[in-house]
Structures are given as C-alpha cells and as structure tokens.
Design a protein around this motif. Structure first.
Motif, mmCIF file in Angstrom:
data_model
loop_
_atom_site.group_PDB
_atom_site.id
_atom_site.type_symbol
_atom_site.label_atom_id
_atom_site.label_comp_id
_atom_site.label_asym_id
_atom_site.label_seq_id
_atom_site.Cartn_x
_atom_site.Cartn_y
_atom_site.Cartn_z
ATOM 1 N N ILE A 1 -10.963 -11.838 11.682
ATOM 2 C CA ILE A 1 -11.891 -12.184 10.615
ATOM 3 C C ILE A 1 -13.268 -12.466 11.204
ATOM 4 N N VAL A 2 -13.328 -13.248 12.262
ATOM 5 C CA VAL A 2 -14.613 -13.569 12.881
ATOM 6 C C VAL A 2 -15.251 -12.317 13.458
ATOM 7 N N ASN A 3 -14.417 -11.405 13.980
ATOM 8 C CA ASN A 3 -14.938 -10.145 14.523
ATOM 9 C C ASN A 3 -15.284 -9.132 13.446
ATOM 10 N N ARG A 4 -14.922 -9.430 12.190
ATOM 11 C CA ARG A 4 -15.228 -8.577 11.039
ATOM 12 C C ARG A 4 -14.576 -7.203 11.170
ATOM 13 N N THR A 5 -13.408 -7.134 11.761
ATOM 14 C CA THR A 5 -12.672 -5.876 11.838
ATOM 15 C C THR A 5 -11.577 -5.908 10.784
ATOM 16 N N PHE A 6 -11.759 -5.125 9.766
ATOM 17 C CA PHE A 6 -10.835 -5.086 8.641
ATOM 18 C C PHE A 6 -10.178 -3.706 8.533
ATOM 19 N N ASN A 7 -10.000 -3.053 9.693
ATOM 20 C CA ASN A 7 -9.332 -1.754 9.700
ATOM 21 C C ASN A 7 -7.923 -1.925 9.142
ATOM 22 N N PRO A 8 -7.482 -0.981 8.333
ATOM 23 C CA PRO A 8 -6.189 -1.134 7.668
ATOM 24 C C PRO A 8 -5.022 -1.307 8.624
ATOM 25 N N GLY A 9 -4.294 -2.366 8.406
ATOM 26 C CA GLY A 9 -2.987 -2.577 9.004
ATOM 27 C C GLY A 9 -2.021 -2.534 7.828
ATOM 28 N N PHE A 10 -2.266 -3.410 6.890
ATOM 29 C CA PHE A 10 -1.569 -3.374 5.603
ATOM 30 C C PHE A 10 -2.642 -3.528 4.535
ATOM 31 N N ARG A 11 -2.908 -2.436 3.849
ATOM 32 C CA ARG A 11 -4.039 -2.360 2.933
ATOM 33 C C ARG A 11 -3.902 -3.294 1.724
ATOM 34 N N ILE A 12 -5.029 -3.769 1.262
ATOM 35 C CA ILE A 12 -5.078 -4.632 0.087
ATOM 36 C C ILE A 12 -4.437 -3.957 -1.115
ATOM 37 N N GLU A 13 -4.661 -2.662 -1.282
ATOM 38 C CA GLU A 13 -4.092 -1.978 -2.443
ATOM 39 C C GLU A 13 -2.561 -2.027 -2.418
ATOM 40 N N LEU A 14 -1.959 -2.065 -1.237
ATOM 41 C CA LEU A 14 -0.506 -2.186 -1.145
ATOM 42 C C LEU A 14 -0.051 -3.608 -1.472
ATOM 43 N N HIS A 15 -0.829 -4.582 -1.032
ATOM 44 C CA HIS A 15 -0.533 -5.973 -1.404
ATOM 45 C C HIS A 15 -0.602 -6.128 -2.925
ATOM 46 N N GLN A 16 -1.618 -5.519 -3.526
ATOM 47 C CA GLN A 16 -1.764 -5.614 -4.978
ATOM 48 C C GLN A 16 -0.538 -5.055 -5.682
ATOM 49 N N LYS A 17 -0.039 -3.913 -5.215
ATOM 50 C CA LYS A 17 1.149 -3.313 -5.820
ATOM 51 C C LYS A 17 2.335 -4.267 -5.709
ATOM 52 N N ASP A 18 2.548 -4.819 -4.531
ATOM 53 C CA ASP A 18 3.677 -5.720 -4.322
ATOM 54 C C ASP A 18 3.537 -7.009 -5.125
ATOM 55 N N LEU A 19 2.335 -7.556 -5.164
ATOM 56 C CA LEU A 19 2.127 -8.783 -5.939
ATOM 57 C C LEU A 19 2.301 -8.530 -7.432
ATOM 58 N N ASN A 20 1.885 -7.357 -7.897
ATOM 59 C CA ASN A 20 2.110 -7.014 -9.307
ATOM 60 C C ASN A 20 3.598 -6.966 -9.627
ATOM 61 N N LEU A 21 4.386 -6.397 -8.713
ATOM 62 C CA LEU A 21 5.838 -6.362 -8.916
ATOM 63 C C LEU A 21 6.413 -7.773 -8.967
ATOM 64 N N ALA A 22 5.977 -8.636 -8.065
ATOM 65 C CA ALA A 22 6.461 -10.016 -8.043
ATOM 66 C C ALA A 22 6.074 -10.755 -9.320
ATOM 67 N N LEU A 23 4.844 -10.582 -9.760
ATOM 68 C CA LEU A 23 4.383 -11.276 -10.966
ATOM 69 C C LEU A 23 5.068 -10.747 -12.217
ATOM 70 N N THR A 24 5.316 -9.448 -12.266
ATOM 71 C CA THR A 24 6.041 -8.868 -13.402
ATOM 72 C C THR A 24 7.460 -9.422 -13.455
ATOM 73 N N GLY A 25 8.118 -9.447 -12.315
ATOM 74 C CA GLY A 25 9.466 -10.004 -12.263
ATOM 75 C C GLY A 25 9.491 -11.475 -12.656
ATOM 76 N N ALA A 26 8.515 -12.218 -12.205
ATOM 77 C CA ALA A 26 8.443 -13.640 -12.545
ATOM 78 C C ALA A 26 8.255 -13.830 -14.048
ATOM 79 N N SER A 57 -6.590 -8.897 5.829
ATOM 80 C CA SER A 57 -7.453 -9.945 6.381
ATOM 81 C C SER A 57 -8.827 -9.969 5.701
ATOM 82 N N ALA A 58 -9.177 -8.884 5.009
ATOM 83 C CA ALA A 58 -10.440 -8.844 4.274
ATOM 84 C C ALA A 58 -10.415 -9.763 3.058
ATOM 85 N N LEU A 59 -9.284 -10.410 2.810
ATOM 86 C CA LEU A 59 -9.214 -11.415 1.752
ATOM 87 C C LEU A 59 -10.304 -12.464 1.952
ATOM 88 N N VAL A 60 -10.690 -12.675 3.193
ATOM 89 C CA VAL A 60 -11.750 -13.639 3.475
ATOM 90 C C VAL A 60 -13.034 -13.275 2.738
#
Length: 75
Positions: A1-26, A57-60
C-alpha cells in the motif's frame, strides 16, 4: 500500500462477485452481515473510480477518499 503497487493478485471485481454471493445468501437466510456490506461498498467505490481490475489492496483508495488523505503519493 505504501509503495502504491496495486497490480492484480486478486482483483477487486472478483471480491465484489464473491461478496455479492455472500450477501445474497445472507439475505435469503435473513442474516445481517454489516461488515461484509461495508467492505462491498468500499470495493464498489474503488471500482467506480476505475479500480475494478486492481488488487484488493487498492481498498485503501476508498479509505483515502473518505479521509481526504492519502497514505502515500502515487508513483
């Protein structure tokens, strides 16, 4: 985060998909997942500013927008 390197490891768009599934199930189970909902909103803010393909990590960046303060300057 301090180095400002946000190269994809696990992309935000994939987190969004997974969180949407969790929230829908909830919702189907009539459960509240407030922290999950907040995380989803923060990821959505980063995505809305062009960061959907960045690493989670770009959540910051969303937190920086809310605080009107950057942790470190972009390189």
């Amino acid at each position: 985060i301090v180095n400002r390197t946000f190269n994809p490891g696990f992309r935000i768009e994939l987190h969004q998909k997974d969180l949407n599934l969790a929230l829908t199930g909830a919702r189907q189970l009539q459960m509240a997942l407030p922290a999950t909902a907040v995380a989803q909103q923060l990821f959505s803010a980063v995505a809305a500013h062009g960061g959907a393909a960045l690493d989670h990590s770009a959540l910051v960046k969303a937190l920086e927008l809310l605080a009107n303060h950057t942790v470190a300057p972009d390189k």
